[in-house]
Design a protein around this motif. Structure first.
Motif, mmCIF file in Angstrom:
data_model
loop_
_atom_site.group_PDB
_atom_site.id
_atom_site.type_symbol
_atom_site.label_atom_id
_atom_site.label_comp_id
_atom_site.label_asym_id
_atom_site.label_seq_id
_atom_site.Cartn_x
_atom_site.Cartn_y
_atom_site.Cartn_z
ATOM 1 N N PRO A 23 0.912 -1.369 -0.063
ATOM 2 C CA PRO A 23 0.035 0.017 -0.021
ATOM 3 C C PRO A 23 0.769 1.209 0.192
ATOM 4 O O PRO A 23 1.833 1.379 0.543
ATOM 5 C CB PRO A 23 -0.763 -0.022 1.230
ATOM 6 C CG PRO A 23 -0.674 -1.574 1.667
ATOM 7 C CD PRO A 23 0.570 -1.953 1.273
ATOM 8 N N ARG A 24 0.341 2.140 -0.494
ATOM 9 C CA ARG A 24 1.114 3.490 -0.636
ATOM 10 C C ARG A 24 0.109 4.788 -0.503
ATOM 11 O O ARG A 24 -1.100 4.794 -0.947
ATOM 12 C CB ARG A 24 1.816 3.525 -1.889
ATOM 13 C CG ARG A 24 3.016 2.683 -1.969
ATOM 14 C CD ARG A 24 3.965 3.075 -3.210
ATOM 15 N NE ARG A 24 5.096 2.306 -3.160
ATOM 16 C CZ ARG A 24 5.418 1.009 -3.473
ATOM 17 N NH1 ARG A 24 4.559 0.241 -3.824
ATOM 18 N NH2 ARG A 24 6.605 0.471 -3.461
ATOM 19 N N HIS A 25 0.609 5.820 -0.005
ATOM 20 C CA HIS A 25 -0.111 7.235 -0.220
ATOM 21 C C HIS A 25 0.103 7.778 -1.472
ATOM 22 O O HIS A 25 0.879 7.516 -2.116
ATOM 23 C CB HIS A 25 0.209 8.129 1.104
ATOM 24 C CG HIS A 25 1.474 8.208 1.010
ATOM 25 N ND1 HIS A 25 2.234 9.445 0.519
ATOM 26 C CD2 HIS A 25 2.632 7.677 1.854
ATOM 27 C CE1 HIS A 25 3.429 9.520 0.869
ATOM 28 N NE2 HIS A 25 3.784 8.448 1.565
ATOM 29 N N VAL A 63 -9.153 1.879 0.000
ATOM 30 C CA VAL A 63 -8.530 2.776 1.020
ATOM 31 C C VAL A 63 -8.093 1.808 2.046
ATOM 32 O O VAL A 63 -9.051 1.164 2.738
ATOM 33 C CB VAL A 63 -9.149 4.008 1.507
ATOM 34 C CG1 VAL A 63 -8.422 4.677 2.721
ATOM 35 C CG2 VAL A 63 -9.431 4.859 0.441
ATOM 36 N N GLU A 64 -6.687 1.624 2.428
ATOM 37 C CA GLU A 64 -6.422 0.664 3.310
ATOM 38 C C GLU A 64 -6.452 1.558 4.946
ATOM 39 O O GLU A 64 -6.820 0.792 5.986
ATOM 40 C CB GLU A 64 -4.964 0.197 3.244
ATOM 41 C CG GLU A 64 -4.294 -0.592 4.293
ATOM 42 C CD GLU A 64 -3.571 -1.655 4.143
ATOM 43 O OE1 GLU A 64 -2.354 -1.627 4.561
ATOM 44 O OE2 GLU A 64 -3.594 -2.587 3.160
ATOM 45 N N ARG A 65 -6.141 2.742 4.820
ATOM 46 C CA ARG A 65 -6.284 3.302 6.167
ATOM 47 C C ARG A 65 -6.177 4.640 6.047
ATOM 48 O O ARG A 65 -5.767 5.262 4.727
ATOM 49 C CB ARG A 65 -5.087 2.722 6.887
ATOM 50 C CG ARG A 65 -3.576 3.311 6.875
ATOM 51 C CD ARG A 65 -2.714 2.504 7.809
ATOM 52 N NE ARG A 65 -1.558 3.131 7.307
ATOM 53 C CZ ARG A 65 -0.726 2.009 6.536
ATOM 54 N NH1 ARG A 65 -1.005 1.156 5.899
ATOM 55 N NH2 ARG A 65 0.780 2.850 6.053
ATOM 56 N N GLU A 66 -6.615 5.717 7.047
ATOM 57 C CA GLU A 66 -5.991 7.100 6.701
ATOM 58 C C GLU A 66 -5.614 7.433 7.964
ATOM 59 O O GLU A 66 -5.531 6.783 8.935
ATOM 60 C CB GLU A 66 -7.645 7.832 6.837
ATOM 61 C CG GLU A 66 -8.446 7.610 5.695
ATOM 62 C CD GLU A 66 -9.561 8.417 5.327
ATOM 63 O OE1 GLU A 66 -9.673 9.509 5.910
ATOM 64 O OE2 GLU A 66 -10.654 7.904 5.060
ATOM 65 N N GLU A 67 -4.441 8.346 7.789
ATOM 66 C CA GLU A 67 -3.585 8.827 8.954
ATOM 67 C C GLU A 67 -3.466 10.117 8.828
ATOM 68 O O GLU A 67 -3.592 10.656 7.871
ATOM 69 C CB GLU A 67 -2.343 7.845 8.958
ATOM 70 C CG GLU A 67 -1.631 7.903 7.337
ATOM 71 C CD GLU A 67 -0.643 7.148 7.341
ATOM 72 O OE1 GLU A 67 -0.644 6.025 7.919
ATOM 73 O OE2 GLU A 67 0.361 7.240 6.471
ATOM 74 N N VAL A 68 -2.881 10.823 9.864
ATOM 75 C CA VAL A 68 -2.426 12.132 9.982
ATOM 76 C C VAL A 68 -1.141 12.240 9.991
ATOM 77 O O VAL A 68 -0.236 11.644 11.069
ATOM 78 C CB VAL A 68 -3.181 12.773 11.236
ATOM 79 C CG1 VAL A 68 -2.872 14.262 11.284
ATOM 80 C CG2 VAL A 68 -4.697 12.709 11.093
ATOM 81 N N LYS A 75 -4.389 9.564 2.944
ATOM 82 C CA LYS A 75 -5.248 8.180 2.691
ATOM 83 C C LYS A 75 -3.875 7.343 2.242
ATOM 84 O O LYS A 75 -3.111 7.648 1.381
ATOM 85 C CB LYS A 75 -6.172 8.214 1.653
ATOM 86 C CG LYS A 75 -7.312 8.936 2.092
ATOM 87 C CD LYS A 75 -8.590 8.791 1.123
ATOM 88 C CE LYS A 75 -9.744 9.414 1.674
ATOM 89 N NZ LYS A 75 -10.854 9.516 0.664
ATOM 90 N N VAL A 76 -4.008 5.866 2.564
ATOM 91 C CA VAL A 76 -3.123 4.912 2.110
ATOM 92 C C VAL A 76 -3.864 3.866 1.265
ATOM 93 O O VAL A 76 -4.809 3.721 1.808
ATOM 94 C CB VAL A 76 -2.500 4.077 3.186
ATOM 95 C CG1 VAL A 76 -1.299 3.183 2.822
ATOM 96 C CG2 VAL A 76 -1.382 5.477 3.908
ATOM 97 N N TYR A 77 -3.568 3.837 -0.009
ATOM 98 C CA TYR A 77 -4.255 3.094 -0.889
ATOM 99 C C TYR A 77 -3.652 1.474 -1.149
ATOM 100 O O TYR A 77 -2.373 1.629 -1.055
ATOM 101 C CB TYR A 77 -4.512 3.612 -2.321
ATOM 102 C CG TYR A 77 -5.160 5.257 -2.156
ATOM 103 C CD1 TYR A 77 -6.341 4.986 -2.389
ATOM 104 C CD2 TYR A 77 -4.490 6.118 -2.148
ATOM 105 C CE1 TYR A 77 -6.980 6.306 -2.499
ATOM 106 C CE2 TYR A 77 -4.873 7.401 -1.938
ATOM 107 C CZ TYR A 77 -6.415 7.362 -2.016
ATOM 108 O OH TYR A 77 -6.994 8.915 -1.914
#
Length: 116
Positions: A23-25, A63-68, A75-77
């Motif tokens: 996964p990557r942003h 979207v695997e995860r959302e982070e700040v 978003k990490v796809y």
């Protein structure tokens, strides 16, 4: 490739390839696409996110995860199973065409003074 399906556009192929291993942003995806294409394809931000939204709607990317990070949402796809299947089909199609092109080029009479 399923009957009647069109070949993938190059940006789609490159994005799915960039997500195939991990996964990557967004920014990392832009860098990865540039690397995979040897700098030939550089996705602009609007193009990238438009493509990612379309690929999400089509079930190819999730979207695997959302982070700040540094106070900004990111978003990490990840490649979805459907995207992995589509990428595998496109890879097989490209490989078959390339093999046929190589076969036919090998049959071509050599031009005088030209080396392969």
């Amino acid at each position: 490739m399923s009957e009647g399906a069109r070949p993938m556009q190059e940006p789609t192929l490159l994005l799915l390839t960039a997500l195939a291993d991990e996964p990557r942003h967004g920014y990392a995806l832009m860098q990865e696409v540039a690397e995979i294409s040897n700098g030939r394809v550089r996705l602009r931000t609007g193009t990238l996110y438009g493509a990612l939204e379309r690929l999400q709607r089509e079930g190819m990317v999730r979207v695997e995860r959302e982070e700040v990070v540094d106070g900004r949402a990111r978003k990490v796809y990840a490649l979805a199973d459907q995207g992995a299947s589509a990428l595998a089909e496109e890879t097989a199609r490209i490989r078959a065409v390339a093999l046929e092109a190589e076969r036919r080029l090998a049959l071509r009479p050599r031009l005088k003074g030209v080396t392969a």
